[in-house]
Design a protein around this motif. Structure first.
Motif, mmCIF file in Angstrom:
data_model
loop_
_atom_site.group_PDB
_atom_site.id
_atom_site.type_symbol
_atom_site.label_atom_id
_atom_site.label_comp_id
_atom_site.label_asym_id
_atom_site.label_seq_id
_atom_site.Cartn_x
_atom_site.Cartn_y
_atom_site.Cartn_z
ATOM 1 N N LEU A 20 2.326 5.014 -12.847
ATOM 2 C CA LEU A 20 2.876 5.560 -11.609
ATOM 3 C C LEU A 20 3.441 6.956 -11.840
ATOM 4 C CD1 LEU A 20 4.884 2.400 -10.493
ATOM 5 C CD2 LEU A 20 2.699 3.139 -9.556
ATOM 6 N N THR A 24 5.656 2.398 -6.710
ATOM 7 C CA THR A 24 4.551 1.866 -5.924
ATOM 8 C C THR A 24 4.670 2.221 -4.447
ATOM 9 O OG1 THR A 24 5.759 -0.229 -5.685
ATOM 10 C CG2 THR A 24 4.171 -0.077 -7.479
ATOM 11 N N ASP A 42 2.202 4.919 -2.568
ATOM 12 C CA ASP A 42 0.942 4.581 -1.908
ATOM 13 C C ASP A 42 1.111 4.422 -0.405
ATOM 14 O OD1 ASP A 42 -0.290 4.573 -4.375
ATOM 15 O OD2 ASP A 42 0.011 2.419 -4.699
ATOM 16 N N PRO A 50 6.966 -4.203 -9.622
ATOM 17 C CA PRO A 50 5.744 -4.672 -10.266
ATOM 18 C C PRO A 50 5.988 -5.606 -11.453
ATOM 19 C CG PRO A 50 5.788 -2.261 -10.073
ATOM 20 C CD PRO A 50 7.164 -2.767 -9.809
#
Length: 408
Positions: free
Chosen positions: A28, A45, A48, A84
């Motif tokens: 990332l 994340t 995105d 994650p």
């Protein structure tokens, strides 16, 4: 019970993080991104989910290659650890990377944050080059020496190793990295075609998509003058409505003009790139092109090897390992091989090794280190830190992983 070991390759551009049992890490951006309205920030994340990357404001925890903004960095780590990976620091052993030649004050801050704020069970801190050298030693057991060329975002480092130990006398830094190439590309495009000075994210993608390293600079310049198709290309910019990621527009090869697909007006915004494609990466080999008074990459490699003991030099020439995002440029490996061959003694063999994925090679080295029998002897546990303080980290966490000839 198997110990939970987390490997965190904390680069200034991207974070590669994952468990030792994972096949690949979470990769990332190490950024906090805010759209034009600044009402919401995107981290990890969440990036995105950002639909409009135009004029986006980027906050990096790093300044000139060093971690200085700890608030921003902890925001990125918290996002990665919670979503994650679901990390429980009290049950986790941590292997983390830092920049080579890091400042002592920053290292002490690392240890304080990891032990006192997160509470990891143990910590091993070293550079990405050291983990790469360890991985190379474990997978190339007949090689006692290697030269790591880490072409990173803020710096490029050339570091020789012998059995996992860094040779400090031969360590060399070039103050040119992917960030400088991106900034140069922004200036060239903005001066010649379209103002993209505020489009760091888009220009970084353009650099990755179209730039390449020239193996014959003068010939490439002649081709650019003639507008040769091998050099000239058109790049479609994202509008973040219909096109969310830019791409290279392929030439139409249809023979029948009636069947040729005509571009719809006002649907695509394109820029034309020619000599920018290879003059931008060229600054890594000739930093003086942008006014940086330092030796280029090839000269630095030869210089670093010459600072090492004479009996090591042929082995270093034969085991040059290139990692980092900039090493993924087309012809990067071939250019180093060609230039170093022209500078090295004729009797020495030259071999340049680029891993399948040079960006995660250091993380893979951390995977191997987590299962290495000697790992428990070189890491610092939380109880040791609480008993002895930061001095135990300064004593044990030097930037080397000493391994014997037999990898024991």
């Amino acid at each position: 019970m198997t110990e939970k070991c987390l490997i965190l390759d904390n680069g200034s551009h991207t974070v590669k993080c994952g468990w030792r049992s994972d096949k690949s890490p979470v990769n990332l951006y190490n950024w906090i991104m805010r759209p034009k309205d600044r009402r919401r920030q995107f981290v990890g994340t969440q990036i995105d989910g950002c639909q409009d990357m135009s004029n986006i404001h980027i906050t990096s925890p790093f300044q000139k290659g060093y971690l200085l903004n700890w608030t921003a960095q902890k925001t990125v780590w918290d996002s990665i650890f919670s979503d994650p990976l679901k990390v429980s620091p009290g049950e986790t052993h941590l292997i983390v990377t830092e920049p080579p030649l890091n400042f002592t004050s920053i290292q002490e801050a690392w240890d304080e944050v990891m032990f006192e704020e997160y509470g990891f069970r143990s910590l091993f801190r070293c550079s990405a080059s050291t983990l790469t050298a360890f991985h190379y030693k474990q997978t190339h057991t007949d090689s006692q020496c290697c030269l790591i060329v880490d072409a990173g975002h803020a710096f490029t480092h050339i570091i020789p190793y012998h059995n996992g130990k860094q040779i400090t006398a031969g360590t060399k830094r070039i103050n040119v990295g992917g960030k400088h190439m991106c900034n140069l590309l922004k200036e060239l495009i903005s001066y010649r075609q379209l103002n993209l000075l505020e489009e760091t994210y888009a220009c970084n993608l353009i650099k990755e998509d179209v730039c390449f390293v020239s193996t014959s600079f003068c010939e490439e310049m002649e081709l650019a003058k003639k507008k040769d198709p091998s050099v000239l290309c058109e790049y479609v910019l994202p509008d973040f409505v219909n096109i969310h990621r830019g791409y290279v527009k392929l030439p139409d090869v249809t023979d029948d003009p009636d069947e040729a697909k005509k571009p719809e007006p006002n649907k695509e915004q394109m820029i034309r790139l020619s000599l920018e494609r290879f003059t931008v990466p060229e600054i890594l080999f000739n930093p003086s092109d942008i006014g940086i008074d330092t030796m280029g990459l090839t000269e630095a490699i030869v210089y670093a090897i010459k600072q090492c003991p004479t009996n090591m030099q042929p082995h270093l020439y034969n085991n040059i390992v290139i990692i980092g995002g900039s090493s993924k440029f087309q012809n990067f490996k071939e250019r180093i091989l060609k230039d170093v061959r022209s500078c090295a003694p004729d009797e020495f063999n030259i071999n340049v090794y680029r891993p399948e994925d040079p960006i995660v090679e250091a993380w893979k080295g951390g995977q191997l280190l987590g299962g290495w029998p000697g790992y428990q002897n070189i890491r610092v546990t939380k109880s040791e830190y609480e008993e002895c303080g930061p001095s135990v980290c300064a004593k044990k966490l030097f930037d080397s992983i000493p391994v014997g000839v037999n990898n024991t």
